[in-house]
Scaffold this motif. Structure first.
Motif, short mmCIF file in Angstrom:
data_model
loop_
_atom_site.label_atom_id
_atom_site.label_comp_id
_atom_site.label_asym_id
_atom_site.label_seq_id
_atom_site.Cartn_x
_atom_site.Cartn_y
_atom_site.Cartn_z
N THR A 37 -1.03 -1.60 -6.31
CA THR A 37 -2.50 -1.36 -6.02
C THR A 37 -2.73 -2.55 -5.18
O THR A 37 -2.76 -3.93 -5.90
N SER A 50 -8.05 -10.67 -2.98
CA SER A 50 -7.47 -9.61 -2.52
C SER A 50 -6.19 -9.33 -3.53
O SER A 50 -4.98 -9.39 -3.00
N GLY A 99 -12.01 -0.02 3.89
CA GLY A 99 -10.74 0.02 4.02
C GLY A 99 -10.71 0.52 5.71
O GLY A 99 -11.68 0.61 6.32
N GLN A 151 -8.25 -4.91 -2.29
CA GLN A 151 -8.55 -5.81 -1.38
C GLN A 151 -10.12 -6.14 -1.18
O GLN A 151 -10.76 -5.05 -0.80
N TYR A 203 -14.19 2.02 0.06
CA TYR A 203 -13.85 0.71 -0.31
C TYR A 203 -12.68 0.55 -0.89
O TYR A 203 -12.06 1.08 -1.72
N ASN A 204 -12.02 -0.96 -0.67
CA ASN A 204 -10.83 -1.22 -1.09
C ASN A 204 -11.14 -1.38 -2.56
O ASN A 204 -9.83 -1.36 -3.51
N THR A 205 -12.24 -2.06 -2.92
CA THR A 205 -12.37 -2.56 -4.47
C THR A 205 -13.87 -2.40 -4.57
O THR A 205 -14.45 -1.73 -3.72
N GLN A 234 0.71 -1.30 0.04
CA GLN A 234 -0.10 -0.12 -0.08
C GLN A 234 0.75 1.23 -0.08
O GLN A 234 0.19 2.31 -0.38
#
Length: 824
Positions: A201, A213, A811, A204, A802-804, A195
């Motif tokens: 990138t 992830s 997050g 996750q 949001y991570n993804t 990170q």
């Protein structure tokens, strides 16, 4: 010469020797003395204990030094940076200590400073005892070791070409996360490092190390993990290495772009190399304890130094233990780390080393994904950041262990041989359960069920590498050459289980709003078959760097690879047996580059390499995607300024590839893994900017910006769930005038927006995460030269993101950690 295989070494003997050394106290080191040098050279020596500063100065200057250990005990140095002569450097390091360095046979000797005029010193009066002298000498330090430098940049790396080159000389994009950055930013596992690394990138969508992830670089999924340059065994599940602990690491090197020359297999994304700590020439020890948010508790112990009076035997022992809950309900993690290594001088030109490492990671309440992102009516579902998709019984168990050894022999000042062998044993057992099945009713909370499954394996890897490195003269110029061979065998045996649907088991959750993870109970899921694999990779490689003209170097290299993977899957329920034998022979991966020093501190470069990477990704029908192939080109400019303390780089790149694996959302292969489709004729383009090093004494900086675009043959954008633009910055400033030297620092990471289409109950929704930035802060204060405290604040402004795309996996919110460290 015969070298013992690491499997023949007893781990208990290694541990006992290192532990005994810790108890009895480690004596000082001694080396054979080279001839002294008085050349002006750049130095980068951080503030700290005077004895360590003197040893590092002798190493970087390439001079011998004799010192009475009692005279420097407990003394501190402000460090030394910039270009200095040897005597000037000694004078600055010793300022205020009452000592001076005098020229002597073979180097320098430390003696009392000249007394003021009219006053006789102890030598003149005959007062004072005569104390034993420790003789220290060192060769010029051009190693890539970052521990103790206090820097955010490395002196050299051999990751790209196998040649030990300075960052400016390396014709590819490389980032190095140094030991100082790992400590300053509290980066304790590999995902933390990712990170903070420019150009990487982490998409996750589940808890750490889930196969949902992936890590991306330049638009490609990263699955090339190495330790000390040896690719880690994966058994088709590389994500488990995301929880690798950094306590035993000196630095993390990241090569962006094609890495086929490195190990014969490489995509144009990135290779991540974790370089383990090695024994030090002088005694050092540290103990660190941390407390933090969500019941975070962590302890580390690290001791290193010589084990005999001559300093020809050295050892190091590292141990760490961690126990923590999480911002996510029910998730609890434990980690244990042990690492021991011995290093011995068996002659003036030969060094042997052997060691072992072991890590264990356990998690309960572990989820492969987040809660559903949509209600049954198609509207967005927004859950608390702490909401968990995991039942109580979902868990993850991982172990990584390795026995390793090697020898390095110098035939002359210009030629050396290095050979390494290793045996790695890994094990994982993932009991999968997560509430992402279905879409809840907005009013009643009904409609959600669990996905449940299990996968496990015990992969083993044997690896050996031999390389010769040196210089030769041709046409009146000196050139560099490295050549060698690598042999790797990876085998695993895995029990097969039923995934996702189980006879007689109801996965439904009556009301997701009231769910506490206790029901439904874990399904009965006995072994229903076996999967095993035997993979062999044998290759020979070579790289030559011709100094064609003043300031111009041409690099030519190639690796020839034989690869074979035999797989067998047996189903006990259907009494079927499926076998596969995939192989590639004589695959040549060429490498070509040119560098041009167009100014004193600046170099332009261009590089080219082919792409060859066998893939483990499967289609929805279970077929494996053919190897990824293509070409990769890169052009850039690199600078090394401020007396080589600050490295700068700018690069543009283009990759063309066939059989690019693109994930299909919410679609699985028959074995339960993520399903992919192969896309050919794709093109990836982008550029990267990076700066790392010291802007001024005490001010460290690492910053990078990357932009990447991946399109198919029709020009349509791919990988919309991966940010096109990323910016990352980390900095620290030691204020020597504040108390005993307060250090303040921080980091920021920003990424552009991401999205995914065709989601929701009707497959007509777009999930979008707008651009966002996360800020971390750090304070470090030394109460004494041996005792300091560090406060890290992660996500200081409590940003929600949001991570993804695809589910509601948030997050991490704001987190505080307070650490206290004692050094001896």
């Amino acid at each position: 010469m015969t070298v013992a295989h690491p499997a023949a070494l007893r781990p208990s003997a290694v541990a006992a020797a290192l532990a005994l050394a810790c108890l009895v106290g480690l004596p000082a080191a001694a080396w054979a003395q080279p001839a002294p040098s008085t050349a002006v050279a750049p130095f980068d020596i951080p503030a700290g204990p005077l004895d360590q500063a003197l040893v590092r100065f002798a190493q970087q200057a390439g001079v011998g030094l004799s010192v009475d250990a009692s005279r420097v005990a407990g003394l501190r140095s402000d460090g030394l940076r910039g270009r200095h002569g040897v005597e000037e450097g000694f004078a600055l390091l010793l300022r205020g200590s009452g000592l001076r360095a005098l020229p002597a046979a073979g180097g320098y000797v430390l003696a009392p400073a000249a007394p003021p005029a009219g006053r006789a010193g102890p030598a003149a009066t005959g007062a004072g005892p005569t104390l034993a002298t420790i003789t220290v000498s060192a060769e010029a330090d051009s190693s890539a070791t970052t521990e103790g430098t206090g820097a955010y940049t490395a002196r050299s790396t051999s990751l790209a070409t196998r040649l030990p080159l300075a960052p400016r000389e390396t014709p590819q994009s490389i980032s190095v996360i140094t030991r100082q950055r790992l400590d300053d930013q509290g980066l304790t596992q590999l995902t933390d490092v990712v990170q903070q690394t420019p150009g990487l990138t982490l998409a996750q969508a589940g808890n750490a190390g889930s196969d949902s992830s992936p890590i991306y670089a330049r638009g490609f999924q990263v699955d090339n993990y190495l330790v000390d340059g040896v690719r880690l065994v994966d058994s088709n599940y590389t994500d488990i290495f995301q929880t690798f602990d950094t306590a035993l690491v000196d630095r993390v090197e990241v090569l962006r772009g094609a890495s086929g020359l490195l190990n014969g297999i490489g995509s144009p994304g990135a290779a991540i190399n974790l370089v383990r700590k090695r024994p030090t020439a002088t005694f050092q020890a540290s103990v660190r304890g941390e407390l933090g948010s969500w019941s975070w508790r962590r302890g580390e112990f690290d001791v290193s130094g010589p084990l005999n009076a001559a300093g020809t035997l050295r050892g190091r022992l590292v141990a760490a233990k961690q126990d923590n809950a999480s911002y996510i309900d029910r998730l609890h993690e434990k980690k244990d780390v042990f690492y021991g290594v011995l290093e011995a001088d068996v002659g003036p030109d030969t060094v042997l080393h052997a060691g072992l490492s072991w890590q264990r990671f356990d998690a309960t309440g572990h989820a492969r994904g987040g809660l559903p992102a949509y209600f049954s009516d198609g509207s967005r579902a927004v859950w608390d950041v702490s909401a968990s998709a995991a039942p109580e019984w979902a868990s993850s168990h991982r172990e990584y262990s390795s026995l390793f050894g090697g020898v390095e022999h110098h035939f002359s000042a210009d030629w050396s041989l290095k050979a390494t062998v290793s045996r790695s044993f890994n094990a994982y057992d993932e009991v999968i359960g997560y509430a992402s099945n279905g879409y809840p009713d907005r009013l009643t909370g009904a409609g959600v069920g669990l996905w449940a499954g299990r996968w496990a394996a015990t992969p083993r890897q044997d690896a050996a590498d031999v390389q010769v490195n040196g210089r030769f003269n041709l046409l009146g110029r000196q050139h560099d050459l490295v050549f060698g061979a690598t042999a790797v065998r990876t085998a695993y045996f895995a029990p097969a289980y039923t995934n996702w649907r189980h006879a007689g088991w109801d996965p439904s959750i009556p009301n997701i709003y009231l769910w506490n993870g206790l029901s439904p109970l874990e399904p009965y899921n006995p072994q229903v078959g076996t999967d095993d694999s035997d993979e062999r990779l044998n290759s020979a490689y070579g790289t030559v760097r011709f100094k064609a003209l003043d300031g111009v170097a041409v690099l030519l290299g190639a690796r020839v690879t034989d690869w074979r993977r035999q797989q067998r899957s047996q189903s006990w329920t259907s009494a079927s047996l499926t076998t596969a034998d995939r192989r590639e022979r004589g695959v040549v991966t060429p490498y070509a580059a040119i560098t041009w020093d167009f100014a004193r501190d600046w170099t332009a470069y261009a590089s080219y390499t082919d792409i060859f990477k066998p893939q483990d990704y499967k289609t929805p029908t279970g077929d494996q995607i053919d190897p990824q192939t293509g070409v990769s080109r890169e052009f850039g400019i690199k600078g090394s300024v401020l007396d080589d303390r600050l490295n700068l780089s700018a690069a543009v790149y283009e990759s063309k590839q066939d059989n690019l694996a693109v994930s299909i959302p919410d679609t699985f292969a028959p074995d339960g893994s993520q399903a992919y489709r192969a896309v050919s004729g794709t093109r990836t383009r982008g550029f990267e900017l990076e700066a790392s090093g010291e802007l001024r004494p005490g001010w460290q900086l690492s910053a990078g910006f990357s932009r990447n675009m991946t399109r198919d043959r029709d020009g349509q954008r791919l990988l919309t769930n991966v940010a096109q633009n990323n910016f990352k910055l980390a900095t620290s400033w030691r204020m020597a005038g504040v108390g005993n030297g307060l250090t303040v620092g921080g980091a920021v990471r920003w990424q552009s927006g991401i999205y995914a289409d065709n989601l929701g109950p009707a497959r007509n929704q777009r999930f979008e995460q707008p651009a966002y930035a996360v800020v971390d802060l750090m304070l470090k204060y030394p109460f004494t030269p041996q005792l300091s405290a560090t406060l890290n604040v992660f996500n200081a402004f409590d940003k929600r993101y949001y991570n993804t795309t695809g589910n509601s996996y948030w997050g991490a919110p704001r987190q505080l950690r307070l650490g206290v460290e004692a050094r001896f």
